[in-house]
Design a protein around this motif. Structure first.
Motif, PDB file in Angstrom:
ATOM      1  N   LEU A 152      57.727  31.550  -2.766  1.00 58.06           N
ATOM      2  CA  LEU A 152      56.175  32.167  -2.842  1.00 58.06           C
ATOM      3  C   LEU A 152      55.393  31.526  -1.754  1.00 58.06           C
ATOM      4  CD1 LEU A 152      55.953  31.882  -6.687  1.00 58.06           C
ATOM      5  CD2 LEU A 152      56.926  33.816  -5.586  1.00 58.06           C
ATOM      6  N   GLY A 153      55.321  32.353  -0.831  1.00 61.53           N
ATOM      7  CA  GLY A 153      54.176  31.994   0.424  1.00 61.53           C
ATOM      8  C   GLY A 153      55.086  32.099   1.632  1.00 61.53           C
ATOM      9  N   ALA A 154      54.315  32.473   2.731  1.00 68.17           N
ATOM     10  CA  ALA A 154      55.106  32.447   3.935  1.00 68.17           C
ATOM     11  C   ALA A 154      54.084  32.102   5.061  1.00 68.17           C
ATOM     12  CB  ALA A 154      55.251  33.860   4.556  1.00 68.17           C
ATOM     13  N   ALA A 155      52.686  32.349   4.807  1.00 68.80           N
ATOM     14  CA  ALA A 155      51.568  31.945   5.683  1.00 68.80           C
ATOM     15  C   ALA A 155      51.496  30.224   5.760  1.00 68.80           C
ATOM     16  CB  ALA A 155      50.365  32.389   4.982  1.00 68.80           C
ATOM     17  N   PHE A 156      51.150  29.678   6.822  1.00 66.87           N
ATOM     18  CA  PHE A 156      51.010  28.282   6.882  1.00 66.87           C
ATOM     19  C   PHE A 156      49.979  27.822   6.075  1.00 66.87           C
ATOM     20  CE2 PHE A 156      47.166  26.797   9.268  1.00 66.87           C
ATOM     21  CZ  PHE A 156      46.483  28.022   9.504  1.00 66.87           C
ATOM     22  N   LYS A 157      49.145  28.630   5.407  1.00 65.22           N
ATOM     23  CA  LYS A 157      48.078  28.152   4.468  1.00 65.22           C
ATOM     24  C   LYS A 157      47.422  29.353   3.974  1.00 65.22           C
ATOM     25  CE  LYS A 157      43.742  28.046   6.814  1.00 65.22           C
ATOM     26  NZ  LYS A 157      42.570  26.887   7.236  1.00 65.22           N
ATOM     27  N   PRO A 158      47.091  29.222   2.622  1.00 66.29           N
ATOM     28  CA  PRO A 158      46.522  30.171   1.855  1.00 66.29           C
ATOM     29  C   PRO A 158      45.424  30.896   2.706  1.00 66.29           C
ATOM     30  CG  PRO A 158      45.852  28.416   0.651  1.00 66.29           C
ATOM     31  CD  PRO A 158      46.598  27.962   1.917  1.00 66.29           C
ATOM     32  N   ASN A 159      44.876  32.253   2.200  1.00 65.40           N
ATOM     33  CA  ASN A 159      43.636  33.106   2.870  1.00 65.40           C
ATOM     34  C   ASN A 159      43.947  33.378   4.109  1.00 65.40           C
ATOM     35  OD1 ASN A 159      42.278  32.997   0.333  1.00 65.40           O
ATOM     36  ND2 ASN A 159      41.867  30.886   0.691  1.00 65.40           N
ATOM     37  N   SER A 160      45.348  33.316   4.620  1.00 62.61           N
ATOM     38  CA  SER A 160      45.387  33.716   6.248  1.00 62.61           C
ATOM     39  C   SER A 160      46.752  34.261   6.171  1.00 62.61           C
ATOM     40  CB  SER A 160      45.734  32.281   6.933  1.00 62.61           C
ATOM     41  OG  SER A 160      45.916  32.367   8.110  1.00 62.61           O
ATOM     42  N   ASP A 161      46.992  35.230   7.104  1.00 64.56           N
ATOM     43  CA  ASP A 161      48.316  35.982   7.146  1.00 64.56           C
ATOM     44  C   ASP A 161      49.092  35.278   8.543  1.00 64.56           C
ATOM     45  OD1 ASP A 161      46.887  37.038   9.571  1.00 64.56           O
ATOM     46  OD2 ASP A 161      47.358  38.906   9.263  1.00 64.56           O
ATOM     47  N   ASP A 162      48.535  34.242   9.042  1.00 59.46           N
ATOM     48  CA  ASP A 162      49.148  33.543  10.293  1.00 59.46           C
ATOM     49  C   ASP A 162      50.521  32.784   9.886  1.00 59.46           C
ATOM     50  OD1 ASP A 162      49.496  32.305  12.557  1.00 59.46           O
ATOM     51  OD2 ASP A 162      47.297  31.542  12.757  1.00 59.46           O
ATOM     52  N   VAL A 163      51.408  33.161  10.548  1.00 61.18           N
ATOM     53  CA  VAL A 163      52.763  32.444  10.158  1.00 61.18           C
ATOM     54  C   VAL A 163      53.135  31.629  11.260  1.00 61.18           C
ATOM     55  CG1 VAL A 163      53.612  34.416   8.661  1.00 61.18           C
ATOM     56  CG2 VAL A 163      53.841  34.356  10.931  1.00 61.18           C
ATOM     57  N   ARG A 164      52.425  31.327  12.358  1.00 59.62           N
ATOM     58  CA  ARG A 164      52.853  30.389  13.482  1.00 59.62           C
ATOM     59  C   ARG A 164      52.881  29.017  12.797  1.00 59.62           C
ATOM     60  NH1 ARG A 164      47.816  31.699  17.544  1.00 59.62           N
ATOM     61  NH2 ARG A 164      46.502  31.405  15.640  1.00 59.62           N
ATOM     62  N   ASP A 165      54.248  28.625  13.029  1.00 60.09           N
ATOM     63  CA  ASP A 165      54.718  27.333  12.794  1.00 60.09           C
ATOM     64  C   ASP A 165      54.335  26.804  11.257  1.00 60.09           C
ATOM     65  OD1 ASP A 165      55.611  24.745  13.159  1.00 60.09           O
ATOM     66  OD2 ASP A 165      54.827  24.622  14.847  1.00 60.09           O
ATOM     67  N   SER A 166      54.819  27.975  10.555  1.00 55.97           N
ATOM     68  CA  SER A 166      54.466  27.966   9.021  1.00 55.97           C
ATOM     69  C   SER A 166      55.615  26.944   8.550  1.00 55.97           C
ATOM     70  CB  SER A 166      54.432  29.410   8.258  1.00 55.97           C
ATOM     71  OG  SER A 166      54.400  29.254   7.144  1.00 55.97           O
ATOM     72  N   PRO A 167      55.286  25.702   7.675  1.00 54.61           N
ATOM     73  CA  PRO A 167      56.095  25.151   7.041  1.00 54.61           C
ATOM     74  C   PRO A 167      56.933  26.113   5.919  1.00 54.61           C
ATOM     75  CG  PRO A 167      53.973  24.123   7.251  1.00 54.61           C
ATOM     76  CD  PRO A 167      53.793  25.306   7.655  1.00 54.61           C
ATOM     77  N   ALA A 168      56.034  27.044   5.375  1.00 57.79           N
ATOM     78  CA  ALA A 168      56.703  27.871   4.104  1.00 57.79           C
ATOM     79  C   ALA A 168      57.947  28.692   4.689  1.00 57.79           C
ATOM     80  CB  ALA A 168      55.523  28.726   3.489  1.00 57.79           C
TER      81      ALA A 168
END
Ligand SMILES: NC(=O)C1=CN([C@@H]2O[C@H](COP(=O)(O)OP(=O)(O)OC[C@H]3O[C@@H](n4cnc5c(N)ncnc54)[C@H](O)[C@@H]3O)[C@@H](O)[C@H]2O)C=CC1
Ligand SMILES: O=C(O)[C@H]1O[C@H](OP(=O)(O)OP(=O)(O)OC[C@H]2O[C@@H](n3ccc(=O)[nH]c3=O)[C@H](O)[C@@H]2O)[C@H](O)[C@@H](O)[C@@H]1O
Length: 448
Positions: free
Chosen positions: A321-337
Motif C-alpha cells: 500500500l503506497g508507492a509514492a515517497f510520501k503522501p499527497n504526491s505522485d513522485d516515486v523518485r528514490d521512493s522507500p515504498a
C-alpha cells in the motif's frame, strides 16, 4: 513584472503559477515539448494539490503562458528564474549541474535587454560563481545581466502553500540592487512579514543544502532510535513526542518509519558530502554517510519483517500500500515504498501495488510489478499487507473494515500510522517499524 521560469517540473511549474498569482506576467519554459503542451492548456503533467487549478486559472486569464522557445523569453522578461533539475551525477554522489549550465548558456545567447537571472535549483556551493563566469563569457557585453541565487524550500504536497507563504526568503546576491529587484518580485509575500535574508552566493547555496541535510539527519536520528526500541521494547512514536516537546528539538520531522526519499533529500545529502570532499573537508560531512546507512536499513527491516511473518516469500501474495515517497504526491523518485516493493518482488513474492496517485509513475519505473486500481483489489488475495506510504486512506484502515475484504491477517505498518493494540485485539499478526515485534505465530526469521 515580466518573468520567465526555466524548467517547469515540480518546482518550476509551481513557481510560475505562484508568480502569476502574485500579479506578474509569466512564461514557463521547458525543453520537454510534451510537458509544455499539457501546461499550455492548463493541465498539470504530475500531481500536486491545488496546483492544476491555479495554472488553469492563470492560463485562462492570459497571465501565464508556456513555451519551449528561449528566443521568445530572452528578449521579453525582466527576470528569469532557473528551476531545472540538478540530479545525482551517475553513480557518484556529486550533483549534475549541466542542466543549469545549459539554461544559463541559452539565456546568455537569447537575452537582448538588461535583466536579472535568478537560480532556484539546488546547487553545490560555488556553482553560482562559476555560472557567473559562463554568463560573462557568453552574454552580449553591452548588456547588464545580473545573477542572484534564491534557493527554494517548498515541500511537495504543500508546494503552492509553501510558495505563497514561505518560512523565509533567502537571497544570494553580489549587488544590492539585485536584492531590491527580488524583493519587488516577492512584494506580495514580503508584505506578510516573511523574513528576508540577504547574503552572498555561497551562504545562500549552503543554507539550502544544509537545511535538507539537517532534515534528513533528524529523520535518521529517530529511525536509529527505532532500532533500539525494536530490540529493547518501547514505542518510538511516544519517544518522538517526548523528545519533540522540548522546544529546542521540536516535534516536526521525527516521524519514524521507512525513512526519507524523494527527488531531493537523498541526492542533496550525497551532493553535500561530495562537495565537502572536493573542498578538502571530507570529515566535516562524514556523519551524513551514517544518516544514509540508517535510512537504507529501514527498508531492509521492512523486508525482514515481511519475510519473518510469511516464512517464505515465493508464491506469496503481498499487498504493497503506497508507492509514492510520501503522501499527497505522485513522485516515486528514490521512493522507500517502491524500493521495498521491488525488493520483495526480487525475493520471489507476487507484489500487488496500490497507490492513490503514483501507480502510473511507479509502473513506468518498475513495469514488472503488478499494479492495481484500488485498495480492495490489492488486499483481496493477499497473504500479507504492508503500509508503505502514509496516505490518509491507509492511515484510516481498521482491522474490521479490512477483514471484510481479505482473509489476510498479517500486516506491517512501516509508517507507524496504525494502532498496534487495535489490530492485535482483532487477532492480526501485526508488526511496525520502531516497535518490538511480538509474533502471533511461530516463525523462523530469515536474513539478518
Ligand atoms: N521538487 C521539489 O519539491 C523541489 C526541488 N528543488 C530543486 O529544484 C530543482 C528542480 O527540481 P524538480 O522540479 O523536482 O525537477 P523536475 O525534474 O521535476 O523538473 C526539472 C525540469 O527542467 C527541465 N529542463 C532540463 N534542462 C532544461 C533546460 N536546459 N532548459 C529548460 N528546461 C530544462 C526538465 O525537462 C524538467 O521538466 C532541483 O535542483 C531540485 O533540487 C528545490 C526545492 C523543492
Ligand atoms: O529540496 C527539496 O526538494 C525539498 O525537500 C524536502 O521536501 P520533500 O522532499 O517534498 O518532502 P518532505 O516532507 O521533506 O519529506 C521528505 C522525506 O522524508 C520522510 N519523512 C519526513 C518527515 C518525517 O518525520 N519522517 C520521514 O520519514 C518523508 O516520508 C519523505 O520521504 C524539504 O522538506 C523541503 O524543504 C525542500 O524544499
Amino acid at each position: 513584472m515580466r518573468i520567465s521560469v526555466i524548467g517547469t517540473g515540480y518546482l518550476g511549474a509551481t513557481h510560475a503559477a505562484c508568480l502569476a498569482e502574485m500579479g506578474h506576467e509569466v512564461i514557463g519554459l521547458d525543453v520537454d515539448p510534451l510537458k509544455i503542451e499539457s501546461l499550455a492548456v492548463g493541465e498539470l503533467p504530475f500531481y500536486e494539490p491545488d496546483l492544476e487549478e491555479l495554472i488553469a486559472r492563470h492560463v485562462a486569464s492570459g497571465r501565464l503562458r508556456f513555451t519551449t522557445s528561449y528566443e521568445e523569453v530572452g528578449p521579453w522578461a525582466d527576470v528569469h528564474f532557473i528551476a531545472v533539475g540538478t540530479p545525482q551525477r551517475g553513480g557518484e554522489g556529486a550533483a549534475d549541474t549541466s542542466f543549469v549550465e545549459a539554461a544559463i548558456s541559452s539565456l546568455a545567447r537569447t537575452i537582448t535587454r538588461d535583466a536579472l537571472i535568478v537560480g532556484k535549483s539546488t546547487v553545490p556551493v560555488g556553482t553560482a560563481r562559476r555560472l557567473q563566469d559562463i554568463l560573462t563569457r557568453e552574454q552580449d557585453p553591452t548588456l547588464e545581466i545580473g545573477l542572484a541565487w534564491n534557493p527554494e524550500f517548498l515541500r511537495e504536497g504543500f508546494a503552492v502553500k509553501d510558495t505563497l507563504a514561505p518560512d523565509r526568503i533567502v537571497l544570494g546576491v553580489d549587488a544590492d540592487h539585485h536584492a531590491e529587484t527580488l524583493t519587488a518580485v516577492y512584494a506580495a509575500t514580503v508584505e506578510q512579514d516573511v523574513p528576508v535574508l540577504v547574503t552572498d552566493f555561497e551562504t545562500a547555496e549552503l543554507i539550502k543544502q544544509a537545511a535538507n541535510a539537517f532534515l534528513a539527519t533528524k529523520v535518521s536520528f529517530i529511525n536509529a532510535l527505532s532500532e533500539l526500541t525494536e530490540a529493547a521494547g518501547g514505542d518510538i512514536r511516544v519517544l518522538a513526542e517526548g523528545l519533540g516537546l522540548d522546544p529546542r528539538i521540536g516535534r516536526s520531522f521525527l516521524r519514524a518509519g521507512l525513512g526519507f526519499g524523494g527527488g531531493c533529500l537523498p541526492k542533496d545529502v550525497r551532493a553535500l558530502q561530495a562537495r565537502a570532499s572536493e573542498l578538502g573537508q571530507e570529515r566535516s560531512m562524514r556523519f551524513l554517510s551514517d544518516v544514509e546507512d540508517v535510512n537504507l536499513r529501514r527498508r531492509e527491516r521492512a523486508v525482514f519483517l515481511a519475510t519473518s511473518m510469511l516464512g517464505e516469500l515465493r508464491s506469496k501474495r503481498i499487498a504493497a500500500l503506497g508507492a509514492a515517497f510520501k503522501p499527497n504526491s505522485d513522485d516515486v523518485r528514490d521512493s522507500p515504498a517502491l524500493d521495498v516493493a521491488v525488493r520483495l518482488f526480487n525475493a520471489g513474492a507476487d507484489v500487488a501495488v496500490y497507490d492513490p496517485k503514483a501507480n502510473d509513475n511507479a509502473a513506468r519505473r518498475f513495469p514488472r510489478l503488478h499494479y492495481v486500481e484500488s485498495l480492495d483489489e490489492a488486499v483481496a488475495e493477499a497473504d500479507l499487507i504492508l503500509v508503505l506510504t502514509e496516505w490518509e486512506e491507509f492511515a484510516r484502515l481498521t482491522p474490521r473494515a479490512l477483514g471484510s475484504v481479505t482473509t489476510a491477517r498479517k500486516i506491517v505498518d512501516a509508517r507507524n500510522v496504525l494502532s498496534v493494540r487495535e489490530w492485535i485485539a482483532e487477532g492480526w499478526d501485526f508488526a511496525a517499524l520502531g516497535r518490538k515485534y511480538e509474533p502471533a505465530f511461530d516463525f523462523s526469521p530469515i536474513g539478518a
